[in-house]
Scaffold this active site. Structure first.
Site, PDB file in Angstrom:
ATOM      1  CG  HIS A 228     101.779  -9.952 -77.331  1.00 20.05           C
ATOM      2  ND1 HIS A 228     101.753 -10.435 -76.042  1.00 20.05           N
ATOM      3  CD2 HIS A 228     101.372 -10.977 -78.132  1.00 20.05           C
ATOM      4  CE1 HIS A 228     101.345 -11.685 -76.038  1.00 20.05           C
ATOM      5  NE2 HIS A 228     101.111 -12.053 -77.301  1.00 20.05           N
TER       6      HIS A 228
ATOM      7  CB  CYS B 192     101.389 -14.075 -80.032  1.00 22.96           C
ATOM      8  SG  CYS B 192      99.917 -13.535 -80.930  1.00 22.96           S
TER       9      CYS B 192
END
Length: 248
Positions: free
Chosen positions: A208, A224
């Site tokens: 992301h 992440c």
């Protein structure tokens, strides 16, 4: 007696003639000047001007009282202020990203086929494998100590300006540090997931964007894979759902 009456009538006639002649002559004689009182200042007196035969006394000089001027309220469009230098804007200096982590084309001799995403969590690079021994390389932020992981997954979803729902475990962990996270945050510039998100398998991990681009190149996340917003937008357009992602 008759002689006496004639004498009297003749005298009266002569006297009357003299008075008539005198009155007739007075009509054309100069009249005495008209004296105008200085106290009279009515407009009709002032209109006499310099008519012949009128003698006017010079008017006494009367000092005029200064007129009172009242301050008018200032109009907003006419307000003038002194020139004052505006205070300097406070600029928060952020660390600049190392140019090493900007996107670039590099040679690639790994075993993965073109279209595969390979993430090197030790060097903090993401490679999008291309044909002819090339790859497009991006700098990324990876899991901080204790949050490293590896494995192979496929992209199962893609989102533009994704919403963020922190896992309950993360909320509890951060609260213990005195940092309280929301249970939900709508997508936008303040959202830590940034402009795009690629969801990996059934895990809670994503590739992301970020609103903290200066963290790229470090071990900073809870697992992440973090990219600059402009970089994740570029990657988002190059890959599809079903793309293989290898994390090493």
């Amino acid at each position: 007696m008759k002689i006496f009456l004639r004498s009297v009538l003749g005298a009266v006639a002569i006297l009357a003639a003299g008075v008539t002649s005198s009155a007739a002559g007075d009509r054309y004689a100069d009249r005495p000047p008209v004296m105008v009182s200085p106290d009279l200042s009515a407009p009709w007196v002032l209109q006499l001007g310099r008519a012949p035969g009128i003698v006017r006394q010079s008017r006494q000089f009367v000092q005029q009282q200064p007129r009172l001027r009242y301050a008018q309220p200032a109009r907003p469009d006419r307000v003038r202020t002194a020139s004052v230098q505006a205070p300097a804007k406070r600029v928060v200096m952020r660390p600049q990203i190392n140019p090493l982590y900007l996107p670039q084309e590099v040679a690639y001799d790994g075993p993965q086929k073109p279209g595969t995403i390979v993430i090197d969590t030790t060097q903090n690079f993401l490679f999008l494998v291309e044909k002819n021994g090339k790859a497009r390389r991006y700098g990324v932020g990876t899991g901080k100590p204790g949050f490293e992981w590896s494995g192979t997954h496929k992209i199962t979803n893609k989102r533009v300006w994704p919403d963020w729902r922190p896992p309950a475990e993360m909320i509890k962990r951060e609260a213990a540090k005195g940092r309280y996270l929301p249970t939900y945050l709508a997508g936008g510039e303040e959202n830590p997931l940034g402009a795009r998100a690629l969801y990996l398998g059934t895990t809670e991990y994503r590739i992301h964007g970020t609103n903290q681009p200066w963290t790229i190149g470090g071990s900073v996340s809870s697992g992440c894979i973090r990219m600059r917003n402009e970089d994740v937008v570029d990657l988002y357009e190059r890959v599809n759902v079903g793309t293989t992602v290898v994390v090493i």
